[in-house]
Enzyme design. Structure first.
Site, PDB file in Angstrom:
ATOM      1  CB  SER A 138       0.568 -34.850  21.794  1.00  0.00           C
ATOM      2  OG  SER A 138      -0.390 -35.682  21.148  1.00  0.00           O
ATOM      3  CG  ASN A 139      -4.020 -33.754  18.880  1.00  0.00           C
ATOM      4  OD1 ASN A 139      -5.123 -34.122  19.251  1.00  0.00           O
ATOM      5  ND2 ASN A 139      -3.125 -34.612  18.418  1.00  0.00           N
ATOM      6  CG  LEU A 140      -3.532 -28.726  22.587  1.00  0.00           C
ATOM      7  CD1 LEU A 140      -3.681 -28.221  24.010  1.00  0.00           C
ATOM      8  CD2 LEU A 140      -4.810 -28.466  21.798  1.00  0.00           C
ATOM      9  CE  LYS A 157      -7.649 -34.367  16.813  1.00  0.00           C
ATOM     10  NZ  LYS A 157      -6.567 -34.742  15.877  1.00  0.00           N
ATOM     11  CB  CYS A 190       3.457 -36.790  12.714  1.00  0.00           C
ATOM     12  SG  CYS A 190       3.416 -36.180  11.017  1.00  0.00           S
ATOM     13  CB  CYS A 210       9.431 -47.897  19.149  1.00  0.00           C
ATOM     14  SG  CYS A 210       7.837 -48.473  18.542  1.00  0.00           S
TER      15      CYS A 210
END
Length: 491
Positions: A178-180, A195, A297, A449
């Site tokens: 999901s970072n990409l 990282k 985010c 959520c």
């Protein structure tokens, strides 16, 4: 007088998703009262029980900070714009890795540029504002980046490319798929890698002439001053409030500039906080918002290009500080709206009573920032009746046993469209109080959520309004997808 009140993104859910609201008022106090009277859901997020504006919210009248003026009585002369500027952050703190890496190179003490560097930086060298002298300053500079994610990616790549001699990198996360879409330091082959390992490798490819020093640690009060001490400029690319206040306070205590950036959905903020020369972050936001109020985010989303824009602006400020050119964003807050493609600049005032950077500070050392920001301490799990959390496995066992309960999803409709638990009821957390009559208080409710912060807040709202059997699904639907239903897509 007509006043156009601008509502920031995190609070629009309490104002019918309105970005701007027009009211007629003669003073700032009257304007704000009309706003919260029209949208009562805004009142607790803007004002405390004492009726005073909360310390993590600022007001700007026609771009002028009115925080330290007689705000309530400040007159409005003619048509005006009143901007509500809350603190922006999000995210959670993960666990640090077990091992620590060492610096990949020796500190540079070069006093001249070699032929390869002259060719590489030639477009800098022909600029009179930079020249050989400025490029040498960049080569001799030491910059510490806090975070190598969305903001750290462009900051790192541009500072490396610019020839900053030593870059320190603080992070302990691993690359997630999901970072990409926004963290351009990484590629598909890096998913699952630390990282820092991937970032050091990529930045060496950008510029082999620089030194990279990874710090794979969880930054906290016990190590921040020691790590910061050896750097000239600190770049704040954090995504959570405890680290943001820690970075600010450490910079003030050491007299170092803090190049700040934050992002949320389509909006970003940039400034240079330097307590020795102007306001610090605490002058702008004396206290953090309560946990869960400002979504991360991961909960609210972020436009993929936004961190590239904001991170590039941060890198620009770092370079200006190093070469001593231009007008740094000291005492100024730059706001960017990607949807409107607009920039606004707000003037910041130094708080004469700031606890950390005033002439007579009340805080002279680092504190417990998790406690300061209200982040609950990790504790052993008590019995079910003593808490509001239930685990995915517990809920699955209820299903298997045929227990009668209902599931309340408090995410947004866009998230609900991605994945959902069958049979769940969708009421976004911002609408819960106004729609609470749609729910049966005699039922057992499991609230969820994405990861848990919003549903924790929603569960407390339910319990405060006569729902004694309301429970929060720990880890949210993401944990449910991992532990119970792997067929659900994760995001």
């Amino acid at each position: 007088m007509t006043v156009l009140i601008q509502i920031p993104t995190p609070l629009r859910g309490f104002a019918d998703e309105q970005a701007e609201v027009a009211v007629a008022a003669a003073t700032v106090g009257e304007a704000m009262e009309q706003l919260v009277t029209r949208y009562e859901g805004l009142r607790p997020h803007l004002f405390g029980d004492d009726g005073k504006l909360r310390t993590f919210v600022n007001l700007f009248l026609n771009d002028e900070d009115v925080r330290y003026l007689e705000r309530e009585a400040t007159p409005i002369n003619g048509d005006a714009t009143l901007a509500i500027i809350p603190s922006i952050a999000g995210g959670t703190v993960a666990e640090p890795p077990p091992a620590a890496a060492q610096s990949t190179a020796k500190q540079s003490t070069a006093t001249e540029l070699n032929p390869e560097e002259i060719l590489r930086y030639s477009r800098h060298l022909i600029m009179p504002e930079v020249g050989s002298e400025g490029q040498l300053k960049l080569k001799q500079a030491k910059v510490l980046m806090i975070g190598t994610g969305g903001l750290g990616s462009p900051v790192g790549m541009y500072l490396a490319a610019a020839g900053v001699g030593r870059l320190g990198l603080v992070d302990f996360d691993v690359v997630d798929e999901s970072n990409l879409h926004r963290q351009l330091l990484y590629s598909n082959t890096d998913v699952g890698r630390p990282k820092l390992d991937a970032a050091v490798e990529r930045l060496h490819e950008v510029n082999p002439h620089i030194e990279l020093t990874p710090h794979p640690v969880l930054l906290d009060s016990s190590n921040a001053l020691e790590i910061f001490e050896d750097y000239d400029v600190i770049v704040d690319g954090t995504d959570n409030f405890p680290t943001r206040y820690l970075v600010n306070d450490a910079c003030v205590l050491l007299g170092k500039p803090n190049v700040y950036g934050s992002i949320f959905r389509f909006e970003g903020q940039v400034s240079v906080f330097w307590g020795a020369k102007g306001p610090c972050y605490r002058c702008l936001f004396a206290e953090p918002p309560p946990p869960g109020l400002v979504p991360s985010c991961a909960e609210g989303g972020v436009l993929g290009v936004l961190p590239g824009i904001i991170g590039s602006l941060q890198a620009n400020e770092v370079i200006k500080l190093i070469i001593g050119q231009g007008d740094p964003l000291i005492g100024r807050l730059l706001l960017f709206d990607a949807l409107r493609m607009s920039f606004r600049e707000l003037k910041l005032r130094k708080n004469p009573d700031c606890p950390i950077c005033s002439e007579n500070p009340t805080q002279t050392e680092l504190i417990d920032y998790e406690q300061f920001c209200g982040v609950p301490a990790v504790a052993e799990e008590p019995a079910l009746n003593d808490l509001i959390d239930v685990t995915p496995s517990q809920v699955q066992s209820w299903m298997n046993d045929g227990r009668d309960f209902s599931i309340l999803d408090v995410r947004g409709p866009q998230e609900y469209a991605i994945c959902r638990i069958d049979g769940s009821t969708l009421i976004p957390v911002a609408e819960l109080e106004s729609r609470i009559d749609e729910l049966d208080p005699s039922k057992l409710w499991v609230v969820h959520c994405h990861h848990g912060p919003r549903s924790t807040r929603a569960t407390n709202i339910l319990r405060d309004n006569g729902f004694p059997q309301a429970y929060n699904l720990a880890g949210g639907i993401d944990a449910w997808a991992v532990e119970v239903d792997p067929s659900l897509p994760r995001y």
